[in-house]
Design a protein around this motif. Structure first.
Motif, PDB file in Angstrom:
ATOM      1  N   PRO A 116      53.598 -14.743  24.588  1.00 33.03           N
ATOM      2  CA  PRO A 116      54.576 -14.240  25.044  1.00 33.03           C
ATOM      3  C   PRO A 116      53.754 -13.178  26.590  1.00 33.03           C
ATOM      4  O   PRO A 116      52.695 -12.933  26.325  1.00 33.03           O
ATOM      5  CB  PRO A 116      54.963 -13.517  24.405  1.00 33.03           C
ATOM      6  CG  PRO A 116      53.255 -13.627  22.994  1.00 33.03           C
ATOM      7  CD  PRO A 116      52.979 -14.874  23.911  1.00 33.03           C
ATOM      8  N   PRO A 117      54.881 -12.855  27.167  1.00 35.72           N
ATOM      9  CA  PRO A 117      54.033 -11.719  28.467  1.00 35.72           C
ATOM     10  C   PRO A 117      53.756 -10.355  27.758  1.00 35.72           C
ATOM     11  O   PRO A 117      53.978 -10.128  26.348  1.00 35.72           O
ATOM     12  CB  PRO A 117      55.586 -10.897  29.162  1.00 35.72           C
ATOM     13  CG  PRO A 117      56.834 -11.325  28.094  1.00 35.72           C
ATOM     14  CD  PRO A 117      55.961 -12.413  27.661  1.00 35.72           C
ATOM     15  N   ARG A 159      47.546 -13.281  33.275  1.00 33.30           N
ATOM     16  CA  ARG A 159      47.780 -13.734  31.559  1.00 33.30           C
ATOM     17  C   ARG A 159      48.860 -14.900  32.028  1.00 33.30           C
ATOM     18  O   ARG A 159      48.881 -16.058  31.612  1.00 33.30           O
ATOM     19  CB  ARG A 159      48.577 -12.879  30.866  1.00 33.30           C
ATOM     20  CG  ARG A 159      48.879 -12.894  29.342  1.00 33.30           C
ATOM     21  CD  ARG A 159      49.558 -14.169  29.689  1.00 33.30           C
ATOM     22  NE  ARG A 159      51.233 -13.186  29.671  1.00 33.30           N
ATOM     23  CZ  ARG A 159      52.556 -14.020  30.281  1.00 33.30           C
ATOM     24  NH1 ARG A 159      52.089 -15.342  29.706  1.00 33.30           N
ATOM     25  NH2 ARG A 159      53.406 -13.780  31.186  1.00 33.30           N
ATOM     26  N   ALA A 160      49.750 -14.874  32.215  1.00 32.00           N
ATOM     27  CA  ALA A 160      50.865 -15.462  33.058  1.00 32.00           C
ATOM     28  C   ALA A 160      50.160 -17.539  33.803  1.00 32.00           C
ATOM     29  O   ALA A 160      50.218 -18.293  32.529  1.00 32.00           O
ATOM     30  CB  ALA A 160      51.967 -15.718  33.433  1.00 32.00           C
ATOM     31  N   GLU A 161      49.669 -17.100  34.206  1.00 33.26           N
ATOM     32  CA  GLU A 161      48.504 -18.240  34.837  1.00 33.26           C
ATOM     33  C   GLU A 161      47.660 -19.084  34.300  1.00 33.26           C
ATOM     34  O   GLU A 161      47.454 -19.917  33.563  1.00 33.26           O
ATOM     35  CB  GLU A 161      47.929 -18.270  36.008  1.00 33.26           C
ATOM     36  CG  GLU A 161      46.750 -19.117  36.686  1.00 33.26           C
ATOM     37  CD  GLU A 161      46.298 -18.914  37.975  1.00 33.26           C
ATOM     38  OE1 GLU A 161      45.303 -19.523  39.291  1.00 33.26           O
ATOM     39  OE2 GLU A 161      45.971 -17.405  38.190  1.00 33.26           O
ATOM     40  N   VAL A 181      51.693  -4.578  18.901  1.00 30.10           N
ATOM     41  CA  VAL A 181      53.400  -4.658  17.691  1.00 30.10           C
ATOM     42  C   VAL A 181      54.667  -5.585  18.773  1.00 30.10           C
ATOM     43  O   VAL A 181      54.751  -6.225  17.803  1.00 30.10           O
ATOM     44  CB  VAL A 181      53.549  -3.622  17.235  1.00 30.10           C
ATOM     45  CG1 VAL A 181      52.128  -3.247  16.731  1.00 30.10           C
ATOM     46  CG2 VAL A 181      53.437  -2.289  18.660  1.00 30.10           C
ATOM     47  N   GLY A 182      54.088  -5.161  20.215  1.00 31.89           N
ATOM     48  CA  GLY A 182      55.262  -5.971  20.964  1.00 31.89           C
ATOM     49  C   GLY A 182      55.250  -7.479  21.123  1.00 31.89           C
ATOM     50  O   GLY A 182      56.073  -8.312  21.540  1.00 31.89           O
ATOM     51  N   ARG A 183      53.543  -8.125  20.721  1.00 31.83           N
ATOM     52  CA  ARG A 183      53.279  -9.377  20.693  1.00 31.83           C
ATOM     53  C   ARG A 183      52.878  -9.737  19.462  1.00 31.83           C
ATOM     54  O   ARG A 183      51.762 -10.051  19.163  1.00 31.83           O
ATOM     55  CB  ARG A 183      52.449  -9.289  21.911  1.00 31.83           C
ATOM     56  CG  ARG A 183      52.857  -9.281  22.986  1.00 31.83           C
ATOM     57  CD  ARG A 183      52.000  -9.571  23.874  1.00 31.83           C
ATOM     58  NE  ARG A 183      51.819 -10.673  25.311  1.00 31.83           N
ATOM     59  CZ  ARG A 183      50.145 -11.104  24.816  1.00 31.83           C
ATOM     60  NH1 ARG A 183      49.649 -10.270  24.276  1.00 31.83           N
ATOM     61  NH2 ARG A 183      50.215 -12.439  25.391  1.00 31.83           N
ATOM     62  N   GLU A 226      54.603  -1.602  29.270  1.00 35.16           N
ATOM     63  CA  GLU A 226      54.735  -0.535  28.646  1.00 35.16           C
ATOM     64  C   GLU A 226      53.161   0.235  28.157  1.00 35.16           C
ATOM     65  O   GLU A 226      52.466   1.240  27.709  1.00 35.16           O
ATOM     66  CB  GLU A 226      55.851   0.330  27.911  1.00 35.16           C
ATOM     67  CG  GLU A 226      57.117  -0.070  28.965  1.00 35.16           C
ATOM     68  CD  GLU A 226      57.100   1.559  30.305  1.00 35.16           C
ATOM     69  OE1 GLU A 226      56.136   2.028  30.366  1.00 35.16           O
ATOM     70  OE2 GLU A 226      57.549   0.736  31.420  1.00 35.16           O
ATOM     71  N   SER A 227      53.222  -0.475  26.687  1.00 35.59           N
ATOM     72  CA  SER A 227      51.724  -0.668  26.907  1.00 35.59           C
ATOM     73  C   SER A 227      50.673  -0.846  27.105  1.00 35.59           C
ATOM     74  O   SER A 227      49.630  -0.196  26.775  1.00 35.59           O
ATOM     75  CB  SER A 227      52.308  -2.013  24.720  1.00 35.59           C
ATOM     76  OG  SER A 227      52.973  -1.520  24.264  1.00 35.59           O
ATOM     77  N   ILE A 228      50.762  -1.881  28.564  1.00 32.57           N
ATOM     78  CA  ILE A 228      49.498  -1.597  29.225  1.00 32.57           C
ATOM     79  C   ILE A 228      49.293  -0.890  29.501  1.00 32.57           C
ATOM     80  O   ILE A 228      47.592   0.239  29.973  1.00 32.57           O
ATOM     81  CB  ILE A 228      49.585  -2.843  30.093  1.00 32.57           C
ATOM     82  CG1 ILE A 228      49.367  -4.693  29.660  1.00 32.57           C
ATOM     83  CG2 ILE A 228      48.139  -2.860  31.288  1.00 32.57           C
ATOM     84  CD1 ILE A 228      50.365  -5.501  30.469  1.00 32.57           C
ATOM     85  N   VAL A 229      50.753   0.302  30.586  1.00 31.18           N
ATOM     86  CA  VAL A 229      50.266   1.715  30.546  1.00 31.18           C
ATOM     87  C   VAL A 229      49.616   2.847  30.560  1.00 31.18           C
ATOM     88  O   VAL A 229      48.288   3.152  30.390  1.00 31.18           O
ATOM     89  CB  VAL A 229      51.520   2.189  31.184  1.00 31.18           C
ATOM     90  CG1 VAL A 229      51.366   3.458  32.265  1.00 31.18           C
ATOM     91  CG2 VAL A 229      52.170   1.054  32.804  1.00 31.18           C
ATOM     92  N   ALA A 230      50.134   2.489  28.415  1.00 29.02           N
ATOM     93  CA  ALA A 230      49.630   3.790  28.127  1.00 29.02           C
ATOM     94  C   ALA A 230      47.807   3.734  27.914  1.00 29.02           C
ATOM     95  O   ALA A 230      47.034   4.382  27.542  1.00 29.02           O
ATOM     96  CB  ALA A 230      50.780   3.164  26.767  1.00 29.02           C
TER      97      ALA A 230
END
Length: 346
Positions: A36-37, A28-30, A257-259, A41-45
């Motif tokens: 925003p990153p 994503r960063a590339e 919700v985190g982004r 934890e949301s990805i893991v969920a």
């Protein structure tokens, strides 16, 4: 480097899933360095959430404790069992080392054991080498889609409010309403029928062999469970026919919700019998106003458009959406992949 590891999220350890999540955020960063990153934890969920409509597995290549390359293999349960969806990524610092080929060899082996005849994959203009590689493999382009972005700071809220008022005056037999979160149970059947209008919307040429799947109330609830348990939220604006009470159009925005600064436009559709009343523009504008009210941190709205969906493209352009990347979908016959791998091995 060890052979590719086959990872099934439902049985994987937290360590393995967190390593995969960090890999996805580095990609994503590339591709989108100003975003925003991801919330790891949301990805893991999300990885742990079981999707009854498809099976998903991951092939991972490691260097010490880091995932340096991965292939995601997805098998939709309701579609043609002779095809699989594949997405492959290699960290920038580890390219030109043959890692992608190693994953392709493993994918070809899985395909031979499973009877897949076709691989469906994609590429992004943010990583143009991906498209070149697919052409070299012999893949065929099946759909090209603009991904567009709207900067809400460029909008005049009063102009949007005027558009909503004018639309309401032009189509008094309809009303709109917005809803945040899970849909009300007493409207669920009617909402599912409105979602069925997506089957009539232009889809480009993507997955022409795929089977159309009707949306049921149970399917909507299943989607909601996956959505809300992985830290995401949904805002939907509906158009309702006043005299019948039928929900005849909808448009939806999703976000992590985190982004909260980025919201993603998903489906927008109007039932065929209720078109020609500018309901599409009305509900999209109403949803933007609701988004600014209910998610005050939002800055950007992103949406995808196929070139054949002229009506939606005109609405987005009128609102001020601008292209920020081109997404392409590809189809690769397993016979072509095997020919490529055999040629490289010779």
């Amino acid at each position: 480097m060890p052979a590719p590891q086959l990872l099934t999220p439902s049985t994987a350890s937290d360590f393995h899933l967190h390593a995969l999540a960090h890999h996805l955020d580095m990609i994503r960063a590339e591709r989108m360095p100003s975003d925003p990153p991801f919330n790891v934890e949301s990805i893991v969920a999300g990885l742990r959430t079981i999707d009854l409509s498809r099976d998903r597995h991951y092939l991972l290549l490691w260097e010490e404790t880091q995932v340096v390359a991965r292939a995601t293999v997805t098998l939709p349960q309701a579609h043609d069992i002779h095809q699989a969806e594949v997405e492959l990524t290699v960290l920038a610092a580890h390219r030109q080392r043959g890692l992608a080929r190693r994953l392709l060899v493993e994918i070809a082996s899985l395909a031979e054991r499973s009877g897949w005849q076709v691989l469906l994959t994609n590429a992004s203009s943010r990583l143009p080498s991906g498209e070149a590689v697919l052409r070299h493999l012999g893949a065929q382009l099946v759909m090209k889609q603009q991904f567009m972005e709207l900067d809400l700071h460029s909008l005049n809220p009063q102009v949007l409010a005027d558009w909503v008022r004018e639309a309401a005056e032009a189509a008094p037999e309809y009303r709109t309403w917005s809803h945040l979160g899970p849909y009300p149970q007493d409207r669920l059947t009617n909402i599912a029928q409105a979602y069925g209008a997506m089957q009539t919307a232009p889809q480009g040429t993507k997955h022409a062999a795929a089977v159309a799947v009707s949306v049921t109330p149970q399917e909507l609830r299943r989607q909601e469970e996956q959505l809300f348990t992985t830290g995401r939220q949904r805002l939907t604006t509906f158009a309702e026919h006043r005299s019948s009470g039928a929900v005849v159009a909808f448009t939806e925005l999703f976000w992590d919700v985190g982004r909260p600064t980025i919201m993603i436009q998903h489906g927008t559709a109007v039932q065929p019998d209720h078109r020609r009343h500018s309901l599409g523009r009305w509900i999209k504008v109403a949803n933007l106003l609701a988004a600014q009210r209910l998610n005050p941190d939002v800055r950007f709205i992103r949406a995808g458009n196929t070139k054949d969906n002229i009506g939606m493209l005109r609405i987005n352009q009128a609102l001020g959406f601008r292209t920020y990347l081109i997404h392409t979908d590809w189809q690769l016959a397993m016979s072509d992949l095997r020919t490529y791998l055999d040629r490289r091995h010779a």
